[in-house]
Design a protein around this motif. Structure first.
Motif, PDB file in Angstrom:
ATOM      1  N   GLN A 133       0.826  -1.202   0.000  1.00 41.84           N
ATOM      2  CA  GLN A 133       0.000   0.000   0.000  1.00 41.84           C
ATOM      3  C   GLN A 133       0.863   1.254   0.000  1.00 41.84           C
ATOM      4  O   GLN A 133       2.054   1.221  -0.274  1.00 41.84           O
ATOM      5  CB  GLN A 133      -0.938  -0.024   1.205  1.00 41.84           C
ATOM      6  N   ARG A 134       0.210   2.350   0.323  1.00 42.13           N
ATOM      7  CA  ARG A 134       0.820   3.672   0.347  1.00 42.13           C
ATOM      8  C   ARG A 134       1.364   4.033  -1.033  1.00 42.13           C
ATOM      9  O   ARG A 134       0.676   3.893  -2.035  1.00 42.13           O
ATOM     10  CB  ARG A 134       1.898   3.749   1.443  1.00 42.13           C
ATOM     11  N   SER A 135       2.607   4.483  -1.123  1.00 42.15           N
ATOM     12  CA  SER A 135       3.138   4.994  -2.388  1.00 42.15           C
ATOM     13  C   SER A 135       3.478   3.900  -3.382  1.00 42.15           C
ATOM     14  O   SER A 135       3.587   4.146  -4.579  1.00 42.15           O
ATOM     15  CB  SER A 135       4.390   5.840  -2.117  1.00 42.15           C
ATOM     16  N   SER A 136       3.644   2.651  -2.915  1.00 43.13           N
ATOM     17  CA  SER A 136       4.100   1.580  -3.804  1.00 43.13           C
ATOM     18  C   SER A 136       3.008   1.106  -4.758  1.00 43.13           C
ATOM     19  O   SER A 136       3.196   1.056  -5.965  1.00 43.13           O
ATOM     20  CB  SER A 136       4.618   0.402  -2.978  1.00 43.13           C
ATOM     21  N   HIS A 137       1.856   0.741  -4.199  1.00 42.61           N
ATOM     22  CA  HIS A 137       0.734   0.251  -5.001  1.00 42.61           C
ATOM     23  C   HIS A 137       1.162  -0.884  -5.929  1.00 42.61           C
ATOM     24  O   HIS A 137       0.971  -0.837  -7.148  1.00 42.61           O
ATOM     25  CB  HIS A 137       0.105   1.389  -5.817  1.00 42.61           C
ATOM     26  N   ARG A 138       1.741  -1.917  -5.336  1.00 53.49           N
ATOM     27  CA  ARG A 138       2.228  -3.045  -6.124  1.00 53.49           C
ATOM     28  C   ARG A 138       1.685  -4.354  -5.552  1.00 53.49           C
ATOM     29  O   ARG A 138       1.388  -4.450  -4.365  1.00 53.49           O
ATOM     30  CB  ARG A 138       3.762  -3.110  -6.120  1.00 53.49           C
ATOM     31  N   LEU A 139       1.591  -5.346  -6.427  1.00 52.00           N
ATOM     32  CA  LEU A 139       1.383  -6.722  -6.011  1.00 52.00           C
ATOM     33  C   LEU A 139       2.699  -7.453  -6.215  1.00 52.00           C
ATOM     34  O   LEU A 139       3.318  -7.345  -7.279  1.00 52.00           O
ATOM     35  CB  LEU A 139       0.281  -7.393  -6.836  1.00 52.00           C
ATOM     36  N   GLU A 140       3.116  -8.198  -5.188  1.00 53.60           N
ATOM     37  CA  GLU A 140       4.389  -8.917  -5.272  1.00 53.60           C
ATOM     38  C   GLU A 140       4.206 -10.333  -4.744  1.00 53.60           C
ATOM     39  O   GLU A 140       3.497 -10.546  -3.757  1.00 53.60           O
ATOM     40  CB  GLU A 140       5.474  -8.193  -4.462  1.00 53.60           C
ATOM     41  N   ILE A 141       4.852 -11.286  -5.409  1.00 54.95           N
ATOM     42  CA  ILE A 141       4.834 -12.676  -4.956  1.00 54.95           C
ATOM     43  C   ILE A 141       6.257 -13.070  -4.575  1.00 54.95           C
ATOM     44  O   ILE A 141       7.195 -12.872  -5.359  1.00 54.95           O
ATOM     45  CB  ILE A 141       4.293 -13.627  -6.043  1.00 54.95           C
ATOM     46  N   ARG A 146       3.113  -3.482 -10.864  1.00 50.74           N
ATOM     47  CA  ARG A 146       2.613  -2.183 -10.435  1.00 50.74           C
ATOM     48  C   ARG A 146       1.175  -2.055 -10.907  1.00 50.74           C
ATOM     49  O   ARG A 146       0.877  -2.274 -12.086  1.00 50.74           O
ATOM     50  CB  ARG A 146       3.464  -1.048 -10.993  1.00 50.74           C
ATOM     51  N   LEU A 147       0.296  -1.715  -9.985  1.00 49.43           N
ATOM     52  CA  LEU A 147      -1.127  -1.664 -10.321  1.00 49.43           C
ATOM     53  C   LEU A 147      -1.402  -0.558 -11.339  1.00 49.43           C
ATOM     54  O   LEU A 147      -0.756   0.502 -11.306  1.00 49.43           O
ATOM     55  CB  LEU A 147      -1.949  -1.447  -9.056  1.00 49.43           C
ATOM     56  N   PRO A 148      -2.344  -0.792 -12.259  1.00 49.46           N
ATOM     57  CA  PRO A 148      -2.630   0.200 -13.304  1.00 49.46           C
ATOM     58  C   PRO A 148      -3.043   1.540 -12.712  1.00 49.46           C
ATOM     59  O   PRO A 148      -3.662   1.614 -11.653  1.00 49.46           O
ATOM     60  CB  PRO A 148      -3.785  -0.438 -14.087  1.00 49.46           C
ATOM     61  N   ALA A 149      -2.694   2.612 -13.436  1.00 50.04           N
ATOM     62  CA  ALA A 149      -3.040   3.952 -12.964  1.00 50.04           C
ATOM     63  C   ALA A 149      -4.545   4.151 -12.908  1.00 50.04           C
ATOM     64  O   ALA A 149      -5.048   4.968 -12.125  1.00 50.04           O
ATOM     65  CB  ALA A 149      -2.405   4.990 -13.892  1.00 50.04           C
ATOM     66  N   THR A 150      -5.282   3.386 -13.726  1.00 48.72           N
ATOM     67  CA  THR A 150      -6.748   3.508 -13.725  1.00 48.72           C
ATOM     68  C   THR A 150      -7.394   2.845 -12.522  1.00 48.72           C
ATOM     69  O   THR A 150      -8.589   3.006 -12.290  1.00 48.72           O
ATOM     70  CB  THR A 150      -7.321   2.879 -15.013  1.00 48.72           C
ATOM     71  N   LEU A 151      -6.629   2.056 -11.761  1.00 52.92           N
ATOM     72  CA  LEU A 151      -7.150   1.436 -10.546  1.00 52.92           C
ATOM     73  C   LEU A 151      -7.110   2.486  -9.438  1.00 52.92           C
ATOM     74  O   LEU A 151      -6.044   2.914  -9.006  1.00 52.92           O
ATOM     75  CB  LEU A 151      -6.319   0.205 -10.176  1.00 52.92           C
ATOM     76  N   LEU A 152      -8.292   2.910  -8.990  1.00 54.93           N
ATOM     77  CA  LEU A 152      -8.391   4.042  -8.088  1.00 54.93           C
ATOM     78  C   LEU A 152      -7.924   3.696  -6.684  1.00 54.93           C
ATOM     79  O   LEU A 152      -8.196   2.615  -6.172  1.00 54.93           O
ATOM     80  CB  LEU A 152      -9.844   4.535  -8.035  1.00 54.93           C
ATOM     81  N   GLY A 200      -1.284  -6.948 -16.002  1.00 56.78           N
ATOM     82  CA  GLY A 200      -1.796  -5.649 -15.570  1.00 56.78           C
ATOM     83  C   GLY A 200      -3.060  -5.209 -16.269  1.00 56.78           C
ATOM     84  O   GLY A 200      -3.515  -4.070 -16.074  1.00 56.78           O
ATOM     85  N   LYS A 201      -3.688  -6.069 -17.057  1.00 62.79           N
ATOM     86  CA  LYS A 201      -4.923  -5.714 -17.748  1.00 62.79           C
ATOM     87  C   LYS A 201      -6.121  -5.924 -16.832  1.00 62.79           C
ATOM     88  O   LYS A 201      -6.243  -6.962 -16.183  1.00 62.79           O
ATOM     89  CB  LYS A 201      -5.084  -6.565 -19.011  1.00 62.79           C
ATOM     90  N   ILE A 202      -7.007  -4.939 -16.763  1.00 56.73           N
ATOM     91  CA  ILE A 202      -8.209  -5.029 -15.939  1.00 56.73           C
ATOM     92  C   ILE A 202      -9.246  -5.889 -16.662  1.00 56.73           C
ATOM     93  O   ILE A 202      -9.619  -5.606 -17.807  1.00 56.73           O
ATOM     94  CB  ILE A 202      -8.772  -3.639 -15.617  1.00 56.73           C
TER      95      ILE A 202
END
Length: 414
Positions: A248-256, A269-275, A312-314
């Motif tokens: 969360q916070r500034s990263s906004h990433r999913l990591e395994i 990195r989560l898409p910019a369109t993901l609010l 990264g496609k919604i």
């Protein structure tokens, strides 16, 4: 002539190898028909691929590989080639028959898939029925921050007591012991992996994840497994037993991360369109990620669910649309892979919202039945083997500054 026959035999040999591979794949797919219906879509796609491969082989090799009348005539005039020519023709005829049989088998499997899909669609919604089995209490004046199921034991994480309360995983749910994890500054999440037989504990304040080994019934070797994570990092298990983090916070990433070595094996990195900011994420058996995320808007925290591919496609999106006096807070998710359902804990709505995991459409609302059931559900866990749902309550402060309840409810699913 000899060179031509050699090339023909090489082509036939290659066709034979392709058929062996295709037959092996189809047989393996056929075995999964006894498993849950969640494999049907995967099988359908695989079978379409097999059909395409078979027709490609037929189109590519069938015409060129078949001996022409002229070739057969020349072969009959060759004293040293009669036996080889006859063997080549026999091989070709045998492979042609195998091609025909495999086509019929694939068509039969596709018909079975269509029938299964029609039956599945006629069954209607896959609603869950829940029955309360047991209420497990946290440590005194504590707030639960996670639940996990290990080898014949249930682990409940306490934030302020910095303990893990252990219960026997049987019908009686006997409390066995409390394990001190005083080195963990502020416990925030707990998961267990069968792959390593370890418990993983998120530390909000020290921005790290601890591991606690549970082998041979002993609980020791509490060590830092991964550091430098974001404070509000949340965890879940991937289908193959690795650790998925929603940063969360500034990263906004999913990591395994590999559950043993803590090696980073995937990052998105989560898409910019993901609010907004991600709260929690789970990986589906078909490889996508479903993310619970929120954005502050007009003094409200608006909640969303989004399904994202590994690229990264919604794929799907759901907006809870907060308005008026209605409040929704969906901090944690869990999957029911058997029925392809997604359960979302709605704390303020005091309910569990059930979604079709394939489409992110609501199929059911699990609410209180007058006995305090589904009261502020917070952390969720499904035990697939015993078909149970664990719902940990969000603890709230009373006027005297004590924490209210925070119990763990165990439900039987059917």
């Amino acid at each position: 002539m000899i060179l031509k026959r050699s090339r023909r035999r090489n082509k036939l040999s290659e066709i034979s190898e392709h058929f062996a591979d295709i037959k092996s794949i189809i047989c393996n797919r056929l075995k999964t028909f006894s498993k849950p219906r969640k494999y049907f879509i995967t099988m359908s796609g695989a079978l379409c691929l097999h059909v395409a491969l078979v027709w490609l082989l037929c189109a590519t090799w069938g015409v060129d590989s078949q001996p022409t009348i002229a070739d057969q005539g020349q072969c009959s005039k060759s004293d040293d080639g009669d036996e080889d020519g006859s063997k080549t023709n026999d091989d070709y005829q045998r492979l042609q028959k195998a091609l025909h049989d495999e086509r019929k088998r694939v068509e039969s499997l596709q018909a079975m898939l269509r029938d299964a899909d029609e039956k599945k669609s006629s069954e209607g919604p896959r609603n869950l029925s829940v029955a309360l089995l047991k209420r497990l209490s946290p440590a005194s004046n504590d707030s639960g921050r996670g639940v996990a199921i290990g080898r014949n034991e249930i682990y409940v994480l306490g934030e302020f007591s910095r303990t893990i309360r252990v219960f026997r995983d049987d019908a009686g749910f006997e409390q066995l012991r409390d394990i001190s994890i005083s080195r963990v500054n502020q416990p925030y999440g707990l998961i267990y992996s069968n792959k390593t037989d370890w418990l993983y504990i998120a530390d909000y304040r020290d921005r790290c994840i601890w591991k606690l080994e549970t082998a041979n019934g002993k609980m020791d070797n509490l060590t830092v497994w991964l550091d430098n994570v974001t404070p509000m990092c949340t965890m879940s298990l991937t289908p193959d037993g690795n650790i998925l983090l929603a940063q969360q916070r500034s990263s906004h990433r999913l990591e395994i991360y590999d559950s043993t070595s803590a090696e980073l094996i995937f990052s998105l990195r989560l898409p910019a369109t993901l609010l907004g900011s991600p709260q929690h994420s789970v990986q589906t058996p078909w490889g996508t990620f479903i993310v619970s995320h929120y954005k502050k808007e007009n003094n409200h925290e608006q909640n969303f669910l989004t399904e994202i591919t590994i690229g990264g496609k919604i794929v799907n999106h759901f907006n809870f649309r907060i308005g008026g006096d209605e409040l929704v807070w969906v901090p944690f998710l869990c999957l029911d892979p058997t029925r392809e359902l997604l359960l979302a804990a709605d704390v303020w709505g005091q309910r569990i919202i059930v979604f079709d995991a394939r489409t992110l459409t609501i199929t059911q609302l699990l609410t209180s039945s007058g006995r305090g059931l589904m009261d502020r559900p917070f952390r969720l866990l499904i035990d697939e083997g015993k078909r149970r749902l664990f719902s940990q309550q969000w603890a709230t402060r009373k006027i005297d500054n004590a924490w209210k309840d925070g119990r763990l409810d165990v439900y039987q699913l059917s």
